[in-house]
Scaffold this motif. Structure first.
Motif, mmCIF file in Angstrom:
data_model
loop_
_atom_site.group_PDB
_atom_site.id
_atom_site.type_symbol
_atom_site.label_atom_id
_atom_site.label_comp_id
_atom_site.label_asym_id
_atom_site.label_seq_id
_atom_site.Cartn_x
_atom_site.Cartn_y
_atom_site.Cartn_z
ATOM 1 N N ILE A 46 0.875 -1.370 -0.097
ATOM 2 C CA ILE A 46 -0.183 0.081 0.047
ATOM 3 C C ILE A 46 0.929 1.344 0.036
ATOM 4 C CG2 ILE A 46 -1.643 1.466 1.528
ATOM 5 C CD1 ILE A 46 -2.482 -1.562 2.270
ATOM 6 N N ARG B 280 2.384 2.340 -3.522
ATOM 7 C CA ARG B 280 1.487 3.159 -4.051
ATOM 8 C C ARG B 280 1.222 4.492 -3.837
ATOM 9 N NH1 ARG B 280 -2.853 1.272 -7.380
ATOM 10 N NH2 ARG B 280 -3.984 3.463 -8.208
ATOM 11 N N TYR C 11 -6.840 -5.600 -4.365
ATOM 12 C CA TYR C 11 -5.675 -4.943 -3.271
ATOM 13 C C TYR C 11 -5.352 -3.673 -3.996
ATOM 14 C CZ TYR C 11 -4.633 -9.393 -1.176
ATOM 15 O OH TYR C 11 -4.420 -10.567 -0.432
ATOM 16 N N SER D 246 -5.058 -0.240 -2.256
ATOM 17 C CA SER D 246 -4.274 0.870 -2.210
ATOM 18 C C SER D 246 -4.427 2.326 -3.079
ATOM 19 C CB SER D 246 -3.051 0.151 -3.143
ATOM 20 O OG SER D 246 -2.422 -0.892 -2.628
#
Ligand code: GTP
Ligand code: MG
Length: 183
Positions: free
Chosen positions: A16, A19, A166, A170
């Motif tokens: 995360i 990103r 995911y 993110s």
């Protein structure tokens, strides 16, 4: 100006965080028990916790994640010193995320650092992770912090790949962090 530290904790937390780094360009401290994940990550600031309790591997249980943070408390203290505010990014359910985050939160609060935790919750089919996340949440909800949760279970739709969830989480969290940094 307030000094905000953004931390990515555990595997999901670091994914995360990359990103967030990509989109916002902010500095991030990556924290993990997993030495290999840290070594191959794009972060300038990296801290391996629990070198003895986890031997450079994933914590895999809440208990070991907690031990890892306790073992590395002084390194954590050194790494977060000077911040007024901690934005803690993590994927609750993992051993590192669920075990270490309550310890890190307590440390930050004790140091007078405001804490905002932005976390994902596991899918329903991740039964043990879901239980670990609940265990951590029960502790975290009692603490004097802001908790922003993104529940993977609630986002579930048929036919979509895990990676899509995911990536969406993110991206959503990058927006959260952008807003928090602008506060
Ligand atoms: N949003 C997002 N969630 C993820 C990702 N990878 C895993 N998850 C979720 O995060 C939970 C925790 O997984 P990890 O981050 O690997 O766990 P950890 O904190 O590293 O803990 P250990 O591996 O036990 O040391 C999983 O159960 C998934 O629900 C990711 O790349 N992005
Ligand atoms: Mg992991």
């Amino acid at each position: 100006m307030r000094k905000t530290l953004v931390m990515g904790l555990g595997g999901a937390g670091m994914n995360i965080a990359s990103r967030v780094k990509q989109e916002l360009g902010c500095d991030i401290l990556a924290v993990n028990t997993n030495a290999a994940t840290l070594a191959s990550s794009p972060f300038d600031q990296r801290l391996q916790i629990g070198a003895s309790s986890c031997e450079g591997k994933p914590a895999q249980s809440v208990h070991r994640g907690q031990l890892a943070a306790e073992e590395s408390l002084e390194d954590l203290r050194y790494s977060i010193r000077g911040a007024d505010r901690l934005i803690l990014l993590t994927g609750l359910g993992g051993g590192t995320a669920s075990g270490a985050s309550p310890v890190i939160v307590d440390l930050a609060l004790e140091m007078g650092i405001e804490v905002i935790m932005v976390a994902t919750l596991p899918f329903d089919f991740e039964k043990p992770q879901r239980a670990a996340a609940q265990e951590a949440l029960a502790l975290l909800e009692k603490k004097n912090i802001r908790l922003i949760l993104h529940d993977h279970a609630k986002a579930l739709q048929p036919g979509k790949a895990l990676l899509d969830y995911y990536n969406k989480a993110s991206a959503d969290i990058a927006v959260d962090v952008q807003k928090l940094l602008a506060e």
